[in-house]
Design a protein around this motif. Structure first.
Motif, PDB file in Angstrom:
ATOM      1  N   LEU A  92      -7.183   6.101  -1.371  1.00 41.90           N
ATOM      2  CA  LEU A  92      -6.256   5.160  -0.731  1.00 41.90           C
ATOM      3  C   LEU A  92      -5.985   5.590   0.713  1.00 41.90           C
ATOM      4  O   LEU A  92      -5.902   4.755   1.621  1.00 41.90           O
ATOM      5  CB  LEU A  92      -4.945   5.098  -1.528  1.00 41.90           C
ATOM      6  N   VAL A  93      -5.825   6.902   0.920  1.00 41.84           N
ATOM      7  CA  VAL A  93      -5.634   7.423   2.283  1.00 41.84           C
ATOM      8  C   VAL A  93      -6.864   7.091   3.132  1.00 41.84           C
ATOM      9  O   VAL A  93      -6.744   6.621   4.266  1.00 41.84           O
ATOM     10  CB  VAL A  93      -5.353   8.946   2.268  1.00 41.84           C
TER      11      VAL A  93
ATOM     12  N   HIS B  42       3.570   7.616  -7.990  1.00 39.57           N
ATOM     13  CA  HIS B  42       3.637   8.755  -8.914  1.00 39.57           C
ATOM     14  C   HIS B  42       4.677   9.808  -8.519  1.00 39.57           C
ATOM     15  O   HIS B  42       4.814  10.824  -9.189  1.00 39.57           O
ATOM     16  CB  HIS B  42       2.256   9.410  -9.040  1.00 39.57           C
ATOM     17  N   TRP B  43       5.395   9.567  -7.425  1.00 34.85           N
ATOM     18  CA  TRP B  43       6.356  10.571  -6.970  1.00 34.85           C
ATOM     19  C   TRP B  43       7.555  10.674  -7.903  1.00 34.85           C
ATOM     20  O   TRP B  43       8.163  11.741  -8.038  1.00 34.85           O
ATOM     21  CB  TRP B  43       6.849  10.244  -5.551  1.00 34.85           C
ATOM     22  N   SER B  44       7.937   9.561  -8.490  1.00 32.35           N
ATOM     23  CA  SER B  44       9.151   9.544  -9.310  1.00 32.35           C
ATOM     24  C   SER B  44       9.157   8.257 -10.126  1.00 32.35           C
ATOM     25  O   SER B  44       8.607   7.244  -9.683  1.00 32.35           O
ATOM     26  CB  SER B  44      10.381   9.593  -8.390  1.00 32.35           C
TER      27      SER B  44
ATOM     28  N   LEU C  31      -5.619   8.835  -4.950  1.00 27.87           N
ATOM     29  CA  LEU C  31      -4.766   8.754  -3.768  1.00 27.87           C
ATOM     30  C   LEU C  31      -5.548   9.071  -2.498  1.00 27.87           C
ATOM     31  O   LEU C  31      -5.351   8.438  -1.468  1.00 27.87           O
ATOM     32  CB  LEU C  31      -3.571   9.697  -3.924  1.00 27.87           C
TER      33      LEU C  31
ATOM     34  N   ALA D   5       1.165   4.171  -2.855  1.00 26.45           N
ATOM     35  CA  ALA D   5       0.902   5.572  -2.512  1.00 26.45           C
ATOM     36  C   ALA D   5       1.966   6.507  -3.072  1.00 26.45           C
ATOM     37  O   ALA D   5       1.707   7.683  -3.317  1.00 26.45           O
ATOM     38  CB  ALA D   5       0.790   5.733  -0.990  1.00 26.45           C
ATOM     39  N   ARG D   6       3.180   6.008  -3.286  1.00 27.57           N
ATOM     40  CA  ARG D   6       4.200   6.916  -3.827  1.00 27.57           C
ATOM     41  C   ARG D   6       4.621   6.584  -5.257  1.00 27.57           C
ATOM     42  O   ARG D   6       5.623   7.112  -5.745  1.00 27.57           O
ATOM     43  CB  ARG D   6       5.402   6.996  -2.887  1.00 27.57           C
TER      44      ARG D   6
ATOM     45  N   ARG E  89      11.387   6.225 -10.369  1.00 28.45           N
ATOM     46  CA  ARG E  89      12.030   5.113  -9.676  1.00 28.45           C
ATOM     47  C   ARG E  89      11.109   4.397  -8.702  1.00 28.45           C
ATOM     48  O   ARG E  89      11.457   3.340  -8.171  1.00 28.45           O
ATOM     49  CB  ARG E  89      13.325   5.576  -8.984  1.00 28.45           C
ATOM     50  N   HIS E  90       9.902   4.948  -8.444  1.00 34.76           N
ATOM     51  CA  HIS E  90       8.947   4.279  -7.557  1.00 34.76           C
ATOM     52  C   HIS E  90       7.836   3.567  -8.328  1.00 34.76           C
ATOM     53  O   HIS E  90       6.947   2.975  -7.717  1.00 34.76           O
ATOM     54  CB  HIS E  90       8.302   5.282  -6.604  1.00 34.76           C
TER      55      HIS E  90
ATOM     56  N   LEU F 204       0.844  -1.209   0.000  1.00 34.73           N
ATOM     57  CA  LEU F 204       0.000   0.000   0.000  1.00 34.73           C
ATOM     58  C   LEU F 204       0.877   1.256   0.000  1.00 34.73           C
ATOM     59  O   LEU F 204       0.594   2.228  -0.709  1.00 34.73           O
ATOM     60  CB  LEU F 204      -0.921   0.009   1.224  1.00 34.73           C
ATOM     61  N   ARG F 205       1.951   1.230   0.786  1.00 31.95           N
ATOM     62  CA  ARG F 205       2.834   2.399   0.836  1.00 31.95           C
ATOM     63  C   ARG F 205       3.556   2.585  -0.496  1.00 31.95           C
ATOM     64  O   ARG F 205       3.753   3.713  -0.945  1.00 31.95           O
ATOM     65  CB  ARG F 205       3.828   2.258   1.994  1.00 31.95           C
TER      66      ARG F 205
END
Lengths: 323, 323
Positions: free
Chosen positions: A190-191, A161-163, A187, A158-159, A165-166, A154-155
């Protein structure tokens, strides 16, 4: 004894075997989290009264044994639940969650590494000393469990779309399983999901998608499995240290859906254990955990000579893709 | 404008400054989590209506300005809450949680690293581009936050007794803060605690004890701080990459109680950031975050020439050990 009912109530599913006094497999019942007859409970869906009753009824089928021996822990009220299905007496033969895997592996002592919905490491030393660590639940421990892996998934989503590499294939899979589109303004949903209380099975079920994605080469999923396995290997280390098994050849027995079904998880864990207990002998026993419960119970009530018949019948029936 | 009320409502405390039209510091109010007048809310005690009202009343004291300008985010109903305390109009001048630290540092752009009860990284590039990452809450993110550190402390305490290598001074400290004796059969109470819903401030407040223990040489606490800082540095990396700041000299501005008060945390984080953004210039601004809010608001309403007076007065008053 007219019949033995072995029950394995886990966080995600409940499974039951009905065994005749001669070791014959009379019935098998499974109630998974996805089953509409499954219930929900603090310890996970498999431990709910509804799930247990479903598995019990399916294992009994048309059988109404004159007396019934019930074994297995996880639900202490199974004997009571079974009462309406037998005209005679119901006896309980407790078999601990950590003894069933040893019986399934055909050994009397060793280190049990359970990673299912929850997780623990149980050591049984040759001199009879025992040590049980973890079973702390998903917030404080359950190192390496399906719950831990599910939360890590899940974590990761959640990230996503940050970069670049994720980015991970888990986003698609988790979105589909939970019915949350995390691609477009999802998102917030999801939160919301993360902050609502859920049955443990809901998050733990994500572990199998992490394994699938890792096998397909997803780097994020691969790191989650490696990290979870390393975390549980640390618990194994504590048990090995305290039971003085570092130089001993001992069976390292896998139990629970993650440890027995994710070859990647188990490989990571065994590699880490080899670093501090080089003579550990990894075993992933064949057959479902509930068979281990039945085998141990047969031994307890003096019917150990029927164990191999039961094992052969269950493995031949190859019950199916239980988890 | 007759007076400016700047409000900083965080997860653990609410703080307010009352400023005259000439930049004079007229009043200061703080309501911490431990304050009996603090309330509780989903986002943490500092964001509750009760805490906000306490801080607001304390800042106003005997002042009843003919009109009031209210600035700060975190609670959108502050203007309404302030209404009963002024005979005239109340105007709102929103100042974002990420703009206050920039104003406090006296810069117009840079990367804000907030680690308080929650956590985020906010990048403001020289070309005006902005990127805000995290603020996902303690279950999905808040990388490096007091909440994350607090949960890591709880997990460390839960396995204190597993092996001498897990022993930590945190057990004593956490036990004292939460009123749980985890030495004698207290683990069950810790599990109970972990599974009950708590205001975010309750777990986040443990971060300061982790810092204390780490400074005193506790290895487990030291690893928690290092791990949390590394996790937030990863978020900084995403912001640096996406805003193309890797080769740029930019201010790296600390905000929130963990980033500004734990020198160990900040040192770990800066060391990690130096690995991918060698020209980052770490800044830990003097003065409370609420001063940044007031400074930015003065600029917004055309009173920027009073900013240095206000800054000097607040720093001279050296309001105390606010967190």
């Amino acid at each position: 004894m007219d019949a033995l009912l072995a029950v394995d109530a886990g966080g995600t599913k409940c499974e039951a075997l009905l065994v005749g006094p001669d070791g014959a497999l009379l019935g098998w019942g499974l109630c998974r989290a996805e089953d509409p007859t499954s219930g929900t409970s603090w310890g996970g869906k498999g431990r709910s009264k509804e799930s247990t009753l479903s598995a019990l009824r399916r294992a009994l089928g048309e059988h109404r044994p004159a007396s019934l021996t019930v074994s297995g822990l996880g639900r202490w009220d199974v004997p009571e639940l079974a009462q309406p299905y037998t005209p005679g007496e119901v006896h309980a033969v407790p078999v601990a969650e950590w003894d069933a895997p040893l019986a399934l592996a055909g050994v009397d002592w060793g280190v049990v590494v359970l990673s299912g919905t929850g997780a623990f490491v149980h050591g049984a030393a040759p001199d009879g000393e025992r040590l049980h660590l973890d079973s702390l639940g998903p917030l404080l421990g359950d190192y390496g469990s399906g719950s831990m892996i599910g939360w890590m998934a899940l974590r990761a989503v959640a990230r996503h779309h940050w970069s670049p590499r994720h980015e991970t294939a888990l986003t698609e899979a988790v979105g589909a399983v939970l019915g949350i589109d995390v691609h477009e303004k999802g998102l917030g949903r999801l939160v919301d999901f993360a902050h609502k209380p859920h049955d443990r099975a809901v998050v733990a079920q994500l572990a199998r998608y992490v394994d699938e994605a890792a096998r397909a080469g997803d780097a994020v999923a691969g790191r989650i499995l490696a990290e979870a396995a390393a975390a549980q290997a640390e618990v194994v280390r504590d048990v090995v240290d305290r039971l003085a098994l570092a130089e001993v050849a001992f069976p390292l027995v896998a139990a629970g859906s993650v440890a027995t079904r994710s070859a990647l998880y188990w490989a990571h864990l065994c590699a880490a254990v080899a670093g501090f207990a080089p003579r550990a002998e990894p075993v992933v026993p064949a057959g479902p955990q509930v068979l281990g419960t039945a085998l141990r119970a047969l031994g307890r009530i003096g019917l150990e000579h029927w164990r191999e018949r039961l094992r052969a019948e269950v493995l031949a029936a190859s019950p199916r893709d239980a988890d």
